[in-house]
Scaffold this motif. Structure first.
Motif, PDB file in Angstrom:
ATOM      1  N   MET A 126      52.535 -33.740  34.965  1.00 13.27           N
ATOM      2  CA  MET A 126      51.521 -34.787  35.049  1.00 13.27           C
ATOM      3  C   MET A 126      51.006 -34.901  36.481  1.00 13.27           C
ATOM      4  SD  MET A 126      52.130 -38.743  33.907  1.00 13.27           S
ATOM      5  CE  MET A 126      52.478 -38.613  32.167  1.00 13.27           C
ATOM      6  N   ARG A 127      49.695 -35.145  36.632  1.00 12.72           N
ATOM      7  CA  ARG A 127      49.128 -35.394  37.965  1.00 12.72           C
ATOM      8  C   ARG A 127      48.845 -36.882  38.076  1.00 12.72           C
ATOM      9  NH1 ARG A 127      46.319 -30.700  36.868  1.00 12.72           N
ATOM     10  NH2 ARG A 127      47.013 -29.027  38.239  1.00 12.72           N
ATOM     11  N   VAL A 128      49.371 -37.488  39.133  1.00 11.34           N
ATOM     12  CA  VAL A 128      49.252 -38.932  39.264  1.00 11.34           C
ATOM     13  C   VAL A 128      48.528 -39.299  40.555  1.00 11.34           C
ATOM     14  CG1 VAL A 128      50.521 -41.124  39.213  1.00 11.34           C
ATOM     15  CG2 VAL A 128      51.461 -39.140  38.022  1.00 11.34           C
TER      16      VAL A 128
ATOM     17  N   ILE B  51      56.284 -46.320  45.215  1.00  9.36           N
ATOM     18  CA  ILE B  51      55.872 -45.801  43.896  1.00  9.36           C
ATOM     19  C   ILE B  51      55.814 -44.273  43.982  1.00  9.36           C
ATOM     20  CG2 ILE B  51      53.944 -45.679  42.239  1.00  9.36           C
ATOM     21  CD1 ILE B  51      53.371 -48.664  42.954  1.00  9.36           C
ATOM     22  N   GLY B  52      55.296 -43.777  45.099  1.00 11.77           N
ATOM     23  CA  GLY B  52      55.246 -42.330  45.335  1.00 11.77           C
ATOM     24  C   GLY B  52      56.639 -41.703  45.321  1.00 11.77           C
ATOM     25  N   LEU B  53      57.594 -42.383  45.947  1.00 10.05           N
ATOM     26  CA  LEU B  53      58.978 -41.863  45.956  1.00 10.05           C
ATOM     27  C   LEU B  53      59.539 -41.786  44.538  1.00 10.05           C
ATOM     28  CD1 LEU B  53      61.042 -43.535  48.848  1.00 10.05           C
ATOM     29  CD2 LEU B  53      60.381 -41.134  48.637  1.00 10.05           C
ATOM     30  N   ALA B  54      59.271 -42.832  43.754  1.00  5.48           N
ATOM     31  CA  ALA B  54      59.774 -42.847  42.371  1.00  5.48           C
ATOM     32  C   ALA B  54      59.116 -41.721  41.559  1.00  5.48           C
ATOM     33  CB  ALA B  54      59.503 -44.201  41.723  1.00  5.48           C
ATOM     34  N   LEU B  55      57.842 -41.452  41.821  1.00  2.93           N
ATOM     35  CA  LEU B  55      57.145 -40.375  41.103  1.00  2.93           C
ATOM     36  C   LEU B  55      57.652 -39.011  41.560  1.00  2.93           C
ATOM     37  CD1 LEU B  55      53.522 -41.826  41.249  1.00  2.93           C
ATOM     38  CD2 LEU B  55      54.921 -41.596  39.182  1.00  2.93           C
ATOM     39  N   LYS B  56      58.037 -38.948  42.824  1.00  2.00           N
ATOM     40  CA  LYS B  56      58.504 -37.680  43.404  1.00  2.00           C
ATOM     41  C   LYS B  56      59.810 -37.221  42.741  1.00  2.00           C
ATOM     42  CE  LYS B  56      57.852 -34.657  46.701  1.00  2.00           C
ATOM     43  NZ  LYS B  56      56.623 -33.870  46.794  1.00  2.00           N
TER      44      LYS B  56
ATOM     45  N   GLU C 122      53.969 -33.362  38.550  1.00  2.00           N
ATOM     46  CA  GLU C 122      53.841 -32.115  39.323  1.00  2.00           C
ATOM     47  C   GLU C 122      53.070 -32.313  40.620  1.00  2.00           C
ATOM     48  OE1 GLU C 122      50.791 -29.400  37.269  1.00  2.00           O
ATOM     49  OE2 GLU C 122      51.544 -30.696  35.658  1.00  2.00           O
ATOM     50  N   GLU C 123      52.173 -33.307  40.659  1.00  4.38           N
ATOM     51  CA  GLU C 123      51.373 -33.502  41.859  1.00  4.38           C
ATOM     52  C   GLU C 123      51.030 -34.984  42.021  1.00  4.38           C
ATOM     53  OE1 GLU C 123      47.924 -31.024  41.670  1.00  4.38           O
ATOM     54  OE2 GLU C 123      47.849 -30.767  43.838  1.00  4.38           O
ATOM     55  N   ILE C 124      51.084 -35.457  43.275  1.00  3.26           N
ATOM     56  CA  ILE C 124      50.765 -36.867  43.543  1.00  3.26           C
ATOM     57  C   ILE C 124      49.651 -36.942  44.574  1.00  3.26           C
ATOM     58  CG2 ILE C 124      51.727 -39.140  44.127  1.00  3.26           C
ATOM     59  CD1 ILE C 124      54.537 -37.894  43.858  1.00  3.26           C
ATOM     60  N   PHE C 125      48.674 -37.817  44.307  1.00  2.00           N
ATOM     61  CA  PHE C 125      47.596 -38.071  45.262  1.00  2.00           C
ATOM     62  C   PHE C 125      47.656 -39.548  45.638  1.00  2.00           C
ATOM     63  CE2 PHE C 125      46.227 -34.511  42.712  1.00  2.00           C
ATOM     64  CZ  PHE C 125      45.648 -33.644  43.630  1.00  2.00           C
ATOM     65  N   PHE C 126      47.268 -39.839  46.893  1.00  2.00           N
ATOM     66  CA  PHE C 126      47.198 -41.226  47.341  1.00  2.00           C
ATOM     67  C   PHE C 126      45.784 -41.513  47.851  1.00  2.00           C
ATOM     68  CE2 PHE C 126      51.557 -39.902  47.776  1.00  2.00           C
ATOM     69  CZ  PHE C 126      52.292 -40.989  47.338  1.00  2.00           C
ATOM     70  N   ALA C 127      45.230 -42.639  47.439  1.00  2.00           N
ATOM     71  CA  ALA C 127      43.892 -43.015  47.924  1.00  2.00           C
ATOM     72  C   ALA C 127      43.961 -44.427  48.498  1.00  2.00           C
ATOM     73  CB  ALA C 127      42.879 -42.968  46.769  1.00  2.00           C
TER      74      ALA C 127
ATOM     75  N   THR D 277      52.594 -40.861  53.441  1.00  2.00           N
ATOM     76  CA  THR D 277      52.444 -40.460  52.030  1.00  2.00           C
ATOM     77  C   THR D 277      52.039 -38.986  51.928  1.00  2.00           C
ATOM     78  OG1 THR D 277      50.177 -41.332  52.056  1.00  2.00           O
ATOM     79  CG2 THR D 277      51.855 -42.747  51.099  1.00  2.00           C
ATOM     80  N   MET D 278      51.489 -38.460  53.012  1.00  3.64           N
ATOM     81  CA  MET D 278      51.108 -37.033  53.035  1.00  3.64           C
ATOM     82  C   MET D 278      52.299 -36.121  52.789  1.00  3.64           C
ATOM     83  SD  MET D 278      49.065 -36.961  56.520  1.00  3.64           S
ATOM     84  CE  MET D 278      47.661 -37.968  56.822  1.00  3.64           C
ATOM     85  N   GLU D 279      53.490 -36.649  53.059  1.00  4.18           N
ATOM     86  CA  GLU D 279      54.689 -35.840  52.822  1.00  4.18           C
ATOM     87  C   GLU D 279      55.059 -35.829  51.345  1.00  4.18           C
ATOM     88  OE1 GLU D 279      57.860 -36.055  55.525  1.00  4.18           O
ATOM     89  OE2 GLU D 279      56.335 -35.106  56.829  1.00  4.18           O
ATOM     90  N   LEU D 280      54.570 -36.823  50.607  1.00  5.62           N
ATOM     91  CA  LEU D 280      54.902 -36.919  49.178  1.00  5.62           C
ATOM     92  C   LEU D 280      53.818 -36.277  48.322  1.00  5.62           C
ATOM     93  CD1 LEU D 280      56.002 -40.691  49.058  1.00  5.62           C
ATOM     94  CD2 LEU D 280      57.477 -38.684  49.282  1.00  5.62           C
TER      95      LEU D 280
END
Ligand code: AMP
Ligand code: GLY
Length: 424
Positions: A1-3, A15-20, A26-31, A37-40
């Protein structure tokens, strides 16, 4: 899933850590994300929500999770849904529960949900007459969103009237203050309860306690929150049942019946007075820093929980939490919450202690990456989170971690979770 995660704070990082750690992702984006967050995943900049929705379509985003209230009140969910995207959060109409204090207070009154007695008005004379009949202290609130600053607790009637005058004139908060709520002061202790709902079904998360004041012993000015922990022992089964039966269940039901089903995170800010819960406010998103201590307790994959809630299918997930505690201590910059501080480089010691590495982590918030180095550039810079079998253990790990993180002007409270530890 791409989130895709919308927001840039410690809440969105957690939230990013939990998704990681979630195998379905498979992929996380942050806006827009922050310097950590660039590390996640990948940070994305877009012009507006329409633009972001187009980005989500282009990149095949399967799920969007919205962190802060402003995009929700702006209608990001409606925009994404119109384009056929799956997004976790309430619609613009449902987000009114947070966007307008007057809407919220009238909703509570209409549905007989316990809250402080109040008057809503845009008329100074009416406000002044109401204040005259009240006991001090008196609470004055601006109607709209004021980034957590629109609440004045006046010790005296004259101070309350002055606050009303400043709000109604637009001087204090612009248009957000042109209507006000005046309400009775509730003397008790505060709790945050979070429920995730798909509009019909809901699940209540472990209860958390925030620490809003800047300094130890709840002194100093209000902040966005200086630390949190969960689950709190300040809530027993009886109180929990009252909160569910008198507040959470009726809220979800009433929103649905009024044609604004609430999908997303319902954050109920409560004051407990003599073991009775009263609603202080609703928020329509996770609290920050509460989210940072709730995410580590979530055993169910985060993507599953958010996806099912966003698609009306919460009934089909068995939502589980780890049997442990989490404590989060916010490290803030020098001048928080008064003014901006100079960027300060963050140095984090290598964590050689195995237990500490296993039981503690950082949720980054107001940080930027400048020429490959991490700088503190926001008010609340990061949260040191500890977990453990007991609250004391979780707290010890969180505080041990605070000693491993350095930046000029770093400040934090030394008493997070004191009420819970005192009550034993
Ligand atoms: P709110 O944004 O409505 O949650 O208000 C911010 C903070 O002001 C709360 O977290 C409480 O600490 C305090 N507060 C708000 N309303 C009341 C009230 N009626 N009585 C006592 N304290 C209040
Ligand atoms: N921690 C309180 C809030 O997020 O509003």
């Amino acid at each position: 899933m791409r989130v895709l995660v919308v927001g840039s704070g410690g809440r969105e990082y957690s939230i990013g850590l939990a998704l990681k750690r979630d195998k379905n992702v498979e992929e996380i984006f942050f806006a827009p994300g922050n310097g950590a967050t660039m590390e996640l995943g990948k940070n994305v900049e877009t012009a507006d929500w329409e633009d972001l929705a187009d980005f989500a379509i282009e990149r095949g985003i399967d799920l969007t999770v919205v962190g802060p209230e402003a995009p929700l009140v702006d209608g990001i969910v409606d925009i994404f849904r119109k384009k056929g995207l799956i997004i976790f959060g309430p619609t613009q109409k449902a987000a009114m529960l947070e966007g307008s204090k007057i809407y919220m207070k009238n909703f509570l009154k209409r549905h007989d949900i316990p809250t402080a007695a109040f008057l809503e008005t845009e008329d100074f004379e009416e406000a002044a007459a109401f204040i005259e009949d009240m006991k001090e202290p008196i609470v004055v609130k601006a109607d709209g969103l004021c980034a957590g600053k629109g609440v004045i607790i006046a010790k005296e009637k004259s101070e309350a009237k002055k606050a009303v005058m400043e709000m109604l004139s637009g001087e204090a908060f612009g248009d957000a203050g042109k209507r006000v709520v005046i309400e009775e002061y509730l003397d008790g202790y505060e709790l945050s309860v979070f429920a995730i709902s798909d509009g019909e079904n809901y699940v209540i998360l472990p209860a958390a306690q925030d620490h809003k004041r800047l300094m130890d012993n709840d002194e100093g000015p209000n902040t966005g929150g200086m630390g949190a922990y969960a689950p709190t022992p300040l809530i027993d089964r009886e109180l929990y049942a009252k909160i569910e039966n008198r507040i959470v269940a009726p809220t979800i039901k009433a929103m649905r019946e009024e044609g604004n089903p609430f999908e997303g995170v319902l954050f109920v800010g409560l004051m407990i007075v003599d073991s009775e819960p009263y609603v202080l406010e609703y928020n329509v998103r996770f609290g920050d820093p509460e989210c940072e201590v709730l995410m580590p307790l979530l055993k169910t994959p985060a993507s599953e929980l958010f996806f099912k809630a966003a698609t009306g299918d919460l009934k089909s997930v068995n939502i589980e939490f780890y049997d442990k505690y989490a404590v989060g201590v916010v490290l803030a910059s020098e001048n928080y919450p008064y003014s901006k501080s100079k960027p300060a480089e963050i140095i984090i010691d290598e964590i050689v202690h195995k237990d500490l590495a296993e039981h503690a982590h950082i949720s980054f918030a107001g940080v930027s990456l400048i020429e490959g180095k991490l700088y503190a550039t926001g008010g609340r810079v990061l949260v040191c989170v500890g977990t453990g079998k007991t609250l004391q253990e979780a707290r010890d790990y969180a505080y041990l971690l605070t000693g491993q993180v350095h930046f000029a002007g770093k400040k934090y409270r030394s008493d997070i979770a004191y009420q819970a530890l005192k009550s034993r």
